[in-house]
Design an enzyme around this catalytic site. Structure first.
Site, short mmCIF file in Angstrom:
data_model
loop_
_atom_site.label_atom_id
_atom_site.label_comp_id
_atom_site.label_asym_id
_atom_site.label_seq_id
_atom_site.Cartn_x
_atom_site.Cartn_y
_atom_site.Cartn_z
N MET A 53 29.31 6.20 11.15
CA MET A 53 29.93 5.69 12.63
C MET A 53 28.86 5.95 13.78
SD MET A 53 33.87 5.30 12.06
CE MET A 53 34.28 7.02 12.66
N ALA A 55 26.50 8.49 16.35
CA ALA A 55 26.58 9.57 16.95
C ALA A 55 26.10 10.69 16.01
CB ALA A 55 27.92 10.03 17.50
N LEU A 56 24.89 10.42 15.48
CA LEU A 56 24.55 11.12 14.22
C LEU A 56 23.98 12.89 14.70
CD1 LEU A 56 22.15 8.38 12.73
CD2 LEU A 56 24.55 9.03 12.34
N HIS A 60 24.87 14.20 9.07
CA HIS A 60 24.47 12.89 8.66
C HIS A 60 22.94 12.73 8.05
CE1 HIS A 60 27.29 11.69 12.05
NE2 HIS A 60 27.96 11.35 10.86
N GLU A 172 31.16 16.08 1.89
CA GLU A 172 32.39 16.90 1.65
C GLU A 172 32.97 17.26 2.68
OE1 GLU A 172 30.78 19.91 -0.86
OE2 GLU A 172 30.70 18.81 -2.84
N ASP A 174 34.44 15.35 4.96
CA ASP A 174 35.62 14.24 4.71
C ASP A 174 36.08 14.19 3.02
OD1 ASP A 174 35.78 13.07 7.53
OD2 ASP A 174 33.72 13.26 7.03
N GLN A 177 38.33 11.70 1.99
CA GLN A 177 37.42 10.40 1.83
C GLN A 177 36.56 10.17 0.51
OE1 GLN A 177 35.78 8.30 5.61
NE2 GLN A 177 33.97 9.32 4.83
N MET A 208 29.59 20.40 11.43
CA MET A 208 29.14 19.58 12.26
C MET A 208 30.11 18.41 12.28
SD MET A 208 25.05 20.00 12.34
CE MET A 208 24.21 21.31 12.66
#
Ligand code: PAJ
Length: 302
Positions: A53, A55-56, A60, A172, A174, A177, A208
């Protein structure tokens, strides 16, 4: 002048396609995405997708680097997905930083950035949802964000169909998810390999997250408590401490630090089923807690 330009001759003479190699293609429409994917597929190139989404941060980018090691082509999607936010959540205020994201992805050597507008992803009349059961109803995130996994499942299924990657990488961080997406891919026979990537942390242990930007200085100082309690309790449980008592003590420590606790639970790492003892692993310890207006999640293996 001659001598000076001679110093730069190695750079100046690089063929343009090499110099441009890491500038990602920005793709905004589905037909353009399909053309790009078709071209790569036609050339027999393996494709990896990293859904985000935006805002790296370094978490990420670690997923991107993992994807790069496994596939010739890497697509990163940047899409703040409205269907996974409840009306009272932070969709409108979710951090958006497209230019900085692009610079980071260029550095990381991404081939394409799939960044559709909301009405490209959800055209007028859109009326289909993927509603996952099983691990999506484990009583963790779903208990506090009931709308969340159908939004994630719907958009991730669409992203996987749109990009048709050989593999897709999820963090991991999330954890539930990741399990939900593994389940969707298995249940819907999607021809993609899902790879989980370890959590990237700040030096003080805080996982993070794009949402860490919301933390006040004071709350940022307290935030690493979550990881400290997680690792401490995971070690005690692995050393055969009483599970319920250890979780109670850990929960109290988190609340004493100033958090509102949503959950702090030991679960089976694959099924996310509740476990009372350590006899049936692999196990995962998961936490979600609120500080100020920020909700943080984290987890560790036991
Ligand atoms: P987002 O929160 O942007 O996260 C994108 C991916 O990065 C997820 O797979 C997430 O688990 C991973 N990630 C985030 N922080 C991480 C960290 N500290 N270490 C390792 N990986 C980390 O998760 C989403 O977006 C969305 O729900 C999405 C899957 C894109 C669907 O909209």
């Amino acid at each position: 002048m001659r001598g000076r330009s001679a110093n730069f001759v190695g750079i100046v003479l690089l063929p343009p396609e090499n110099r441009m190699a890491h500038r990602p293609l920005i793709v905004r429409t589905l037909p353009a995405l399909r053309r790009t994917i078709k071209k790569w597929r036609g050339g027999g190139e393996k494709i990896a997708l990293v859904p985000t989404m935006g805002a790296l941060h370094a978490g990420h980018i670690a997923l991107v680097r993992l994807a790069r090691r496994r596939a010739r082509r890497v697509v990163v999607s940047i899409f703040v997905n409205p269907t996974q936010f409840a009306p009272n959540e932070d969709f409108a205020n979710y951090p958006r930083a497209f230019d900085a994201d692009l610079a980071a992805l260029e550095n990381a050597g991404v081939d394409a950035v799939w960044a559709p507008a909301v009405d490209e992803m959800y055209a007028a009349g859109f009326a289909t949802r993927v509603v996952p059961d099983g691990v999506a109803k484990a009583g963790l995130e779903d208990a506090f964000r009931p709308h969340f996994f159908s939004g994630v499942a719907t958009v991730v299924t669409k992203l996987l169909v749109q990009c048709a990657p050989d593999m897709a990488v999820f963090g991991e961080k999330d954890f539930q998810q990741l399990k939900v997406i593994e389940q969707i891919v298995a249940d819907l026979d999607l021809p993609v390999k899902i790879t989980g990537a370890p959590i990237v942390r700040e030096p003080d242990g805080l996982a993070m997250s794009s949402r860490n930007a919301y933390l006040s200085t004071q709350h940022r100082a307290v935030a690493p408590t979550l990881f400290r309690v997680l690792t401490d309790c995971a070690r005690r449980i692995a050393d055969k401490a009483h599970v319920a008592r250890t979780l109670d003590e850990g929960g109290i420590e988190i609340q004493t630090a100033g958090f509102g606790l949503d959950y702090f639970e030991l679960r089976h790492a694959q099924t996310l089923a509740k476990v009372a003892t350590t006899s049936n692993g692999p196990l995962r310890l998961l936490v979600a807690a609120r500080i100020g207006r920020t909700r943080l999640i984290d987890n560790v293996a036991v």
